[in-house]
Design an enzyme around this catalytic site. Structure first.
Site: not given
Length: 387
Positions: A273, A357, A359
């Site tokens: 990011c 992202h 995650e």
């Protein structure tokens, strides 16, 4: 069940467009950049993501609040959004993990929010005209002129350093892994059993990023965004992680200089990011503002190296400019929505980054293999040093 939502509210955009709705959060007035997020689930994770600092988030999914809230789903210690816009608030929360209704959660955290908004119409405006500043007023009089003037005069997020504002102010360690439903808790590892030591630069880091690194045997030292690189090297890290964060990366000179310092070493670096954009800037690339950004959990990205498509979670309003990239930057991922650069690696260093992202939280975990690749680089470097 929620009480009767009788208090009126108004949303006004900087172009003069107004939407009348009902207040579902705290009382008062708020102003910020209005963006939209297309995720179907994970509203609590979205509003606690520091990457949304100074933004008013529109959730395009029509029904919000149906699973309530709980502390385990928070991605940070506070809510960073400026405000929230939804179509319909669920009056009941049905989930065994629910601890508090969504409306009560918003009020407790002093977040101004508005419901009964035509979010499809609003999203079309943002897609056509680009992200706009907006103002929400929770007020019986629904004072249009006040809201319009505040939206019109709100500062631009370009050239604004928000990472420094949301970052931790002190160094801390993290050893908490992912949530296990079997034990209904987060697991942790004894420090002596960790395999690697990773320093995480906190530009607005989400907790699930830290957990996924711990899941892979990393003991974490989280440092403030402005931490001097020499301080980090004194911690003897096996790897350096550059976290997500809000806003424009270009004003973050302190971070860019630190990354350039690390690139003179052989320590593996992984950025996501905002961290991805900072690595690009440190390597000589340029950043541009997007029309309305990428915000959602359904973005298809092509993994160029492995010739496959992954569905990703995204949350950014800036992107790396693909024109005149330095020779040592290799494009590894690209968006199948608009062709923007989604991942890169440095051909002369053990450094790589991803715009989305991996995650998730919320969103798919298709890109979680990038954490494994980071570990692979760390292992390779440790093996080289031991020989």
């Amino acid at each position: 069940m929620e009480g009767v939502l009788s208090q009126l509210a108004v949303l006004v955009l900087e172009d003069g467009t107004k939407f009348h709705g009902r207040a579902i959060g705290a009382k008062g007035i708020t102003v910020g950049e209005v963006v939209f997020n297309t995720s179907i689930t994970g509203y609590q994770e979205i509003i606690t993501d520091p990457s949304y600092s100074h933004q008013i988030v529109t959730l395009t999914h029509p029904h919000i609040g149906n699973v309530g809230t709980n502390s385990n789903d928070e991605e940070s210690s506070k809510i960073y959004i400026k405000g929230l816009i939804i179509r319909d608030l669920s009056l009941t929360a049905s989930n065994y993990r629910n601890k508090k209704s969504f409306s009560s959660y918003l009020k407790e955290n002093n977040i101004i929010a508005i419901s009964d908004i035509d979010t499809r119409k609003l999203t079309r405006i943002l897609r056509t005209k680009g992200s706009q500043n907006g103002c929400i007023i929770e007020d019986k009089k629904q004072n249009y002129s006040i809201a319009y003037n505040k939206a019109k005069n709100f500062i631009s997020l370009q050239d604004l350093d928000l990472a420094k504002k949301v970052s931790t102010k002190s160094i801390y360690n993290w050893d908490q892994g992912s949530f296990t439903f079997k034990k209904n808790n987060f697991f942790s590892i004894n420090k002596q059993k960790f395999l690697f030591h990773v320093v995480v630069y906190d530009f607005g880091v989400k907790r699930n990023i830290l957990r996924m690194l711990v899941d892979r045997g990393c003991y974490l030292t989280v440092v403030p965004a402005i931490t001097d690189p020499k301080t980090v090297l004194n911690l003897s890290p096996d790897g350096i992680f550059l976290s997500n964060g809000p806003g424009d990366p270009r004003p973050c000179d302190y971070a860019i200089h630190a990354i350039q310092y690390f690139l003179k070493t052989n320590i593996p670096i992984f950025g996501i990011c905002l961290g991805h954009q900072l690595l690009a800037l440190a390597s000589g690339a340029k950043i541009v503002k997007m029309k309305f950004g990428h915000h959602g959990g359904n973005h298809p990205v092509k993994d160029i190296k492995n010739n496959r498509v992954i569905i990703t979670s995204q949350n950014h309003s800036f992107t790396v400019d693909t024109e005149n990239l330095p020779n040592n930057i290799e494009i590894t991922h690209s968006s199948l929505f608009d062709g923007t650069l989604q991942g890169l690696s440095l051909t002369n260093k053990s450094a790589f980054s991803f715009q989305g992202h991996p995650e998730a939280s919320p969103g798919p975990h298709d890109a979680s293999y990038l954490f494994d690749y980071f570990i692979k680089l760390i292992v390779s470097q440790k093996t080289t040093l031991s020989n």
